[in-house]
Motif scaffolding. Structure first.
Motif, mmCIF file in Angstrom:
data_model
loop_
_atom_site.group_PDB
_atom_site.id
_atom_site.type_symbol
_atom_site.label_atom_id
_atom_site.label_comp_id
_atom_site.label_asym_id
_atom_site.label_seq_id
_atom_site.Cartn_x
_atom_site.Cartn_y
_atom_site.Cartn_z
ATOM 1 N N UNK A 85 3.924 -6.832 11.365
ATOM 2 C CA UNK A 85 3.383 -5.608 10.775
ATOM 3 C C UNK A 85 4.523 -4.971 9.993
ATOM 4 N N UNK A 86 4.271 -4.755 8.712
ATOM 5 C CA UNK A 86 5.304 -4.313 7.787
ATOM 6 C C UNK A 86 5.030 -2.879 7.350
ATOM 7 N N UNK A 87 5.877 -1.957 7.776
ATOM 8 C CA UNK A 87 5.744 -0.551 7.403
ATOM 9 C C UNK A 87 6.448 -0.311 6.072
ATOM 10 N N UNK A 88 5.870 0.582 5.276
ATOM 11 C CA UNK A 88 6.455 0.884 3.972
ATOM 12 C C UNK A 88 7.470 2.016 4.032
ATOM 13 N N UNK A 89 7.502 2.756 5.146
ATOM 14 C CA UNK A 89 8.512 3.804 5.281
ATOM 15 C C UNK A 89 8.756 4.113 6.755
ATOM 16 N N UNK A 90 9.752 4.953 7.015
ATOM 17 C CA UNK A 90 10.161 5.263 8.391
ATOM 18 C C UNK A 90 9.068 5.987 9.166
#
Length: 154
Positions: A85-90
């Protein structure tokens, strides 16, 4: 098959852009049958909507198919069914980490960890309007992420 989920706030700008870009890169490497790619948002505001006009325009300009992209909200079960799962921000990374149970083996990462850029987060063009810059950041990081996936997962 490896399953990858890109996650941003509303699932109409950054994460569908990443999904479409990664899908094209995977196809170019002959990996469409080996990698399942989706996107979702942590928020519910845009569920059922197509990507933002700015996202659609930048993808079209770069000859990337955006067909079939519809916003949805991430759910706890996603952490059982996806490998990465790849988050685009913190902010979204933190949200995903709070959803995760200790028994889940899902790898949760931030997209720009696969970039040489100094930034840690992909800015949200919904607020900034910088779709070109966001496209370039995502495109670069997706190339590196795909290399990692090929080496480590396939």
């Amino acid at each position: 098959m490896i399953r990858i989920l890109f996650v941003c706030l509303g699932n109409i700008c950054r994460s569908p852009m990443a999904e479409a870009i990664f899908r094209k890169k995977a196809a170019a490497h002959g990996l469409s049958e080996q990698i399942h790619i989706e996107s979702a948002g942590t928020g519910h505001w845009h569920v059922g909507e197509p990507p933002h006009e700015g996202t659609m325009n930048i993808l079209s300009e770069n000859e990337i198919d955006a067909g079939g992209l519809t916003a949805r909200q991430v759910v706890k079960e996603d952490l059982d069914s996806f490998d990465i799962v790849v988050a685009l921000d913190a902010e979204n990374l933190g949200f995903l980490q709070t959803l995760r149970k200790q028994t889940q083996k899902v790898e949760i990462v931030r997209l720009l960890d696969y970039s040489e850029r100094e930034e840690s987060d992909v800015p949200d063009p919904y607020f900034t309007g910088n779709f070109q810059e966001v496209y370039e950041m995502i495109d670069e990081a997706c190339a590196s992420l795909l290399e990692e996936v090929e080496k480590e997962w396939l």
